[in-house]
Design a protein around this motif. Sequence first.
Motif, PDB file in Angstrom:
ATOM      1  N   THR A 118      -6.527 -10.177   3.911  1.00 17.45           N
ATOM      2  CA  THR A 118      -6.760 -11.496   4.488  1.00 17.45           C
ATOM      3  C   THR A 118      -6.845 -11.467   6.001  1.00 17.45           C
ATOM      4  N   LYS A 131       0.273 -16.740   3.798  1.00 24.59           N
ATOM      5  CA  LYS A 131      -0.808 -17.075   2.885  1.00 24.59           C
ATOM      6  C   LYS A 131      -0.365 -16.836   1.447  1.00 24.59           C
ATOM      7  N   SER A 147      -3.084 -13.326  -2.964  1.00 24.24           N
ATOM      8  CA  SER A 147      -4.418 -13.429  -3.534  1.00 24.24           C
ATOM      9  C   SER A 147      -5.077 -12.069  -3.635  1.00 24.24           C
ATOM     10  N   THR A 174     -11.095 -14.373  -8.465  1.00 24.67           N
ATOM     11  CA  THR A 174      -9.858 -14.491  -7.690  1.00 24.67           C
ATOM     12  C   THR A 174      -8.634 -14.774  -8.549  1.00 24.67           C
ATOM     13  N   MET A 218      -4.693 -16.031  -7.767  1.00 18.89           N
ATOM     14  CA  MET A 218      -3.775 -16.561  -6.764  1.00 18.89           C
ATOM     15  C   MET A 218      -2.386 -16.527  -7.362  1.00 18.89           C
ATOM     16  N   ASP A 253     -12.408 -22.036  -1.031  1.00 19.89           N
ATOM     17  CA  ASP A 253     -11.031 -22.004  -0.542  1.00 19.89           C
ATOM     18  C   ASP A 253     -10.198 -23.163  -1.072  1.00 19.89           C
ATOM     19  N   TYR A 300      -6.549 -21.244  -1.693  1.00 19.28           N
ATOM     20  CA  TYR A 300      -6.337 -20.368  -0.542  1.00 19.28           C
ATOM     21  C   TYR A 300      -6.128 -21.185   0.725  1.00 19.28           C
TER      22      TYR A 300
END
Length: 355
Positions: A46, A83, A86, A141, A143, A270, A275
């Motif tokens: 990230t 964050k 992810s 993705t 998360m 996002d 995210y």
Amino acid sequence: MEYKWSVLFTILAFILVLVNCIEYSSLNEPYNIGGSLLKPCPLCNTNRKPGPGSPGTQSCCDSSQGVKLVVQGAKRGALDPNKPGSCCHGAVRDYLKTDQFENMFSKRNSLEVEAHAKGFWDYQSFITASAHYQPYGFGTTYMNRTFFGTKEVAAFLAHVATKTSCENKVATNMEKLERGLCYNKEKNSNPNYCDERYKKSYPCAPGVAYYGRGALPIYWNYNYGEAGKDLKVDLLNHPEYIEQNSTLAFQVAIWRWMMPIKKHQPSAHDVFIGYWTPTKNDTLAKRVSGFGATMNVLYGDLVCGKGDNEFMNNIISHYLYYLDLMDVGREAVGPHDVLSCAKQVVFNPSYSSSP
């Protein structure tokens, strides 16, 4: 005596190695999606700046960075503890099959409707286009160890369907949900959408019109210029390429989904996967991560902040229908304020494209 200490140190060393192995294993356990056992997904870096042609602000799934899952707040593998954890792994074709795609858009080539792009759109073009963006997290993705790929593809295609839908006033509600992908450009293609403020960076080509084209239409010379730069296609001088190549038309749509409308704002990708972290002002504006926020990013006050309205409900209906076709329970969408943008203050007032 020395022998006893040596044995003791050996035992302690073995225990430490065992503990570390267990800790590492817990960070790299496999996931079970749809009955398929997946390998741990690669580290999502990230902090790394995106390279040429990279969408968004994160460069995801860099295999050179190892295979540790980024876990929020964890010391091991967490590049940014502020964050959410992810990472991304897999491919859209692994869970979206040809028959599902055909069911979603079963009326797109029907003789009963006026389809300007009859025979243009197909499953393989979407799969090829999505593969370009899978390394950046589109449809791949996780998360915090929750897979968002299936829901994201359903959400993206819901927007695509409503922006490219056939018109048929006598169609039933179910039939209307099957009429996406009838167009590859806006029906009224006269406006040129040339913004002279970008005449140095993205000068409008003579005789060229920058009206909406693609599966999730883009408008304006600067968007054609930016998308073309990222995709390495001269769309500024030849926007018609989007009307001629279905893979490119899907790629441009995914580019729009992955890229923020403005700097320092989140992309639709996002806000959907979570995210994006809402600020205090976002919370006061009732903006929360989820499907509703994707409408806010893409359409602003043409759809959102108006209470319940036909355009918004149509997009939501497509999303829920596609979740059904992809065997994802509707309970996964979250509460109504996540699904809807009826009460959200918009990111960008009076955005230019039409819903």
